[in-house]
Design an enzyme around this catalytic site. Structure first.
Site, PDB file in Angstrom:
ATOM      1  N   GLY A  10      38.433  23.538  46.163  1.00 51.74           N
ATOM      2  CA  GLY A  10      39.033  23.972  47.520  1.00 51.74           C
ATOM      3  C   GLY A  10      38.174  24.785  48.251  1.00 51.74           C
ATOM      4  O   GLY A  10      37.932  24.555  49.386  1.00 51.74           O
TER       5      GLY A  10
ATOM      6  N   ILE B 277      39.972  42.154  33.460  1.00 53.38           N
ATOM      7  CA  ILE B 277      39.603  40.757  33.550  1.00 53.38           C
ATOM      8  C   ILE B 277      40.316  40.108  32.546  1.00 53.38           C
ATOM      9  O   ILE B 277      40.397  40.211  31.215  1.00 53.38           O
ATOM     10  CB  ILE B 277      37.940  40.777  33.084  1.00 53.38           C
ATOM     11  CG1 ILE B 277      37.023  41.163  34.074  1.00 53.38           C
ATOM     12  CG2 ILE B 277      37.762  39.343  32.773  1.00 53.38           C
ATOM     13  CD1 ILE B 277      37.285  41.095  35.536  1.00 53.38           C
TER      14      ILE B 277
ATOM     15  N   PRO C  15      37.657  36.523  30.393  1.00 57.41           N
ATOM     16  CA  PRO C  15      36.078  36.495  30.495  1.00 57.41           C
ATOM     17  C   PRO C  15      35.369  35.239  31.022  1.00 57.41           C
ATOM     18  O   PRO C  15      34.501  35.556  31.525  1.00 57.41           O
ATOM     19  CB  PRO C  15      35.526  37.453  29.139  1.00 57.41           C
ATOM     20  CG  PRO C  15      36.857  38.230  28.688  1.00 57.41           C
ATOM     21  CD  PRO C  15      37.894  37.295  28.996  1.00 57.41           C
TER      22      PRO C  15
ATOM     23  N   GLU D 213      37.071  35.732  45.477  1.00 56.04           N
ATOM     24  CA  GLU D 213      36.308  36.186  46.765  1.00 56.04           C
ATOM     25  C   GLU D 213      35.056  36.710  46.697  1.00 56.04           C
ATOM     26  O   GLU D 213      34.030  36.530  47.341  1.00 56.04           O
ATOM     27  CB  GLU D 213      37.366  36.381  47.763  1.00 56.04           C
ATOM     28  CG  GLU D 213      38.952  35.660  47.990  1.00 56.04           C
ATOM     29  CD  GLU D 213      38.734  34.186  48.571  1.00 56.04           C
ATOM     30  OE1 GLU D 213      37.475  34.021  48.795  1.00 56.04           O
ATOM     31  OE2 GLU D 213      39.554  33.842  48.576  1.00 56.04           O
TER      32      GLU D 213
END
Length: 742
Positions: free
Chosen positions: A244, A633, A636, A709
């Protein structure tokens, strides 16, 4: 409560949906609904599905004067041709909460106005895709055409959004070193593998839509608003998304067209955009013209910056993104002034694309920092260290965590930055000029309200549900990980369900927000279920845990036991069976950061090595490294995949991707993957990602900061700076082409 053992979170696990995807069993919007979904989501197999093909406007501005549909309607297999002359009037209630920008959203087939080239002007419904395609080719549309405005360099901008601190003009005048540079960034398109598609089915006044979307609830709310339906009359289903990058963050006109066609024909309708139609049927990263004036003292301490930013938007909606944020807080300086202007053009409305705003701004800011470093004879990393802020100077808030200096240090060590020659054109490999560059990246990760539901069944398995999406980062897997640990179960005994508006509401699947927002709601729901089980056990006289302080009980592998004494305990199955409980259930919620007043950002340092052909100007990226401060995280293996994807996307922005528009009529000339170039395997060589160990507990339960992002922010300027180091040519336009280097 004692902290739960963490067996799944942090482990490098493979995707739980991986087998479905590689064997072709994952069901995407254009393939739904199938019989396989019946047991999982309660959706029926549809019979009698017909196909819809949109007829696109062939002018960029004007009005439709006539539509001749007679030949199309006579064609074999064509059922209906719908256009503004015969379409039902749709209410289009206000719905600003579903990522619709300010303005008046496009109303399909409601009038004769044409606002951009490619706008839907009719839809042909046929018994087969081929019949609908042929029918669409026979529709003749006449127009009263006007000259469209599609050139960002010539159009008049709107009123700016402004930001200021200090006196930027005075600060610039007093600066010993000044830069004044103009940058141009081309429009980028998302180009996911899966095209946008919708299947719509009416059952009386109940509408079910299978749609490619990154926000199930946003699409649900928009459809309800357009057709003036109660919320419980609309269902949106989307279990899988084939990529997307932001293109699915709002409900686009084709989804409304499909639902309208299904209502008019009384048949289930499938509508799939062609690759060409995705260039004007969905949004894009807008083009920018950006002037930056930067001032510092002789040691490189920044004093002032003036940002003048122009970005394209449509003539009917005003799209904005966070392009101002990085210039306000990435570096310390007393004087900043910004003016961000949207330029209305006869184009469709832009939308967020990976690293929105910050990725565009980073090219400008980080290129200028590299230029300033070269002017001063200072190492680019050292210059950044000299301007590291102690707080977010735009809000005077402390950083929740900010480990950017550690990103620099680790990246410089792992990349071999000390081997870089600061003198351009001084490193060669035969006829190839070699250059090393770096850039900082930052992203304002989102934290939005979300809900989740967890159910523990008597057989010791669990189902967790939330109406989020998974466009590729691995939401199925990461949410299963956090649910498994919170419930004390193994991964294989937990099923996470998403992509259905009947599940608890969640925010958009974008903005690096899903793990913090949905994940926190999942943890909350699972904690409530686990706590119910513990309470049941410690109050049950027949339980080995009877009388134990509930705070001393943990669950691992589906077995409740005393912390530090695994022998004293029992399984969920035995507990629930003895108490005649078929299941335990809990609803969880995340309400956002609440009272947290810290500046919450994810960071990176990106390093690039390029080789530039000294004669031809061809640029090849030899290797790239990203070092990330993204909090905890969760997975990973998935995180590394995200980093590589962001780097690849950044390579495309830096060297390949741009839209070519014929300004005579607004037509996109290169609307297709043959002419709009994106990186392929041959363009990618050595990639490496490093994640700093740690957590950021500002306003979410998981200690995450988001990753999807920030991994693209900083990639393009790192490459541009490496190109300068290789060639001595400072390129201020994206993409960097061979002709710009000749």
């Amino acid at each position: 409560m004692s902290p739960q053992p963490q067996a799944a979170v942090g482990a490098p696990l493979s995707r739980v949906d991986g087998r479905l995807k590689v064997t072709g069993q994952a069901e995407y919007a254009a393939e739904l609904p199938h019989a396989r979904t019946t047991s999982r989501g309660g959706t029926p197999t549809l019979k009698g599905v017909v196909h819809a093909v949109i007829v696109d406007a062939s002018i960029g501005r004007g009005r439709i004067t006539s539509i001749d549909t007679r030949a199309a309607e006579r064609a074999a297999g064509v059922l209906r041709v719908i256009h503004h002359g015969n379409a039902p009037r749709l209410p289009y209630r206000d719905n600003s909460g579903s990522n619709n920008p300010a303005g008046r959203r496009l109303r399909v087939f409601q009038d004769n106005r044409v606002l951009f080239h490619g706008q839907p002007v009719a839809v042909v419904v046929g018994t087969t895709l081929e019949a609908a395609q042929h029918g669409a080719s026979l529709v003749e549309v006449d127009y009263d055409a006007e000259q469209p405005s599609t050139d960002l360099t010539e159009a008049e901008p709107g009123e700016p959004t402004r930001y200021a601190r200090g006196d930027a003009e005075a600060g610039l005048r007093s600066s010993a070193v000044r830069l004044d540079a103009r940058y141009e960034l081309a429009r980028n398109h998302h180009n996911p593998m899966e095209p946008h598609a919708t299947v719509a089915h009416w059952d009386g006044n109940q509408l079910t839509v299978w749609d490619k979307t990154q926000w199930v609830m946003g699409t649900h709310d928009e459809i309800a608003a357009v057709f003036d339906l109660p919320a419980d009359a609309v269902r949106v289903v989307n279990p899988f998304v084939g990529g997307g990058f932001g293109s699915g963050l709002r409900c686009w006109p084709h989804t409304i067209v499909a639902a309208l066609a299904a209502r008019v024909t009384g048949r289930p309708v499938k509508l799939v955009l062609s690759r060409k139609q995705m260039y004007f049927g969905t949004g894009f990263r807008p083009a920018y013209r950006y002037r930056l004036r930067l001032g510092s003292d002789r040691r490189g301490r920044l004093k002032a910056a003036i940002h003048d930013i122009d970005a394209e938007t449509s003539s009917y909606e005003t799209f904005t993104e966070a392009v101002m944020g990085a210039g306000q807080m990435l570096y310390s300086m007393p004087h900043v002034r910004q003016a961000y202007r949207q330029v209305p053009l006869h184009v469709n409305t832009p939308i967020w694309m990976r690293g929105p705003g910050f990725a565009s701004a980073s090219f400008v800011i980080e290129s200028a920092m590299d230029e300033l470093a070269h002017e001063l004879g200072v190492d680019p990393i050292e210059l950044r260290l000299r301007n590291e802020p102690n707080e977010d100077e735009s809000t005077n808030e402390p950083f929740s965590t900010r480990r950017l200096t550690e990103c620099y240090r680790v990246g410089a060590r792992d990349f071999g930055w000390d081997r870089r020659s600061p003198k351009p054109r001084s490193m060669r490999d035969g006829n190839w000029l070699i250059g090393l560059g770096m850039a900082a990246g930052v992203y304002d990760s989102g934290r939005y309200p979300g809900e989740a539901r967890a159910r523990l069944d008597a057989d010791g398995t669990a189902v967790v549900e939330a109406a989020t999406s998974d466009m590729g980062p691995g939401t199925y897997t990461s949410q299963t990980q956090v649910a498994a640990d919170a419930l004390g179960l193994t991964m294989r005994t937990v099923t996470f369900r998403l992509g259905d508006s009947r599940y608890p509401r969640t925010s958009p699947h974008g903005g690096s927000s899903t793990m913090a927002s949905v994940g926190s709601a999942v943890v909350d729901a699972c904690n409530k279920v686990r706590e119910q089980a513990i309470k049941l056990a410690v109050e049950d006289r027949e339980s080995p845990l009877y009388g134990v302080d509930a705070n001393d009980v943990v669950v691992r592998g589906g077995r409740l036991h005393v912390q530090g004494n695994p022998a004293r305990g029992e399984t969920y199955q035995r507990l629930l069976a003895r108490n005649n409980r078929s299941h335990l259930e809990g609803d969880g919620a995340y309400n956002g950061p609440g009272s947290d007043r810290s500046a919450y950002f994810a960071y990176n340092a990106t390093f690039a090595e390029v080789a530039v052909d000294a004669d031809l100007g061809l640029v090849r990226v030899r290797r790239m490294l990203g070092v990330y401060d993204a909090g905890r995280i969760i997975s990973p293996k998935l995180a590394e995949s995200q980093a590589f994807g962001g780097i690849v996307g950044g390579i495309g922005t830096a060297l390949l991707e741009h839209t070519v528009t014929d300004h005579r009529d607004g037509r996109i000339v290169n609307a297709g993957l043959a002419d709009y170039l994106v990186p392929v395997n041959a363009d990618i060589r050595e990639l490496k990602a490093v994640f700093l160990d740690g957590e950021d507990n500002a306003g979410n339960l998981l200690g995450v900061k988001g990753l999807g992002e920030v991994v693209q922010v900083g990639v393009a300027p790192a490459i541009a700076n490496a190109v300068f180091n290789a060639t001595g040519r400072r390129i201020r336009q994206l993409p960097i082409t061979a002709e710009a280097l000749l």
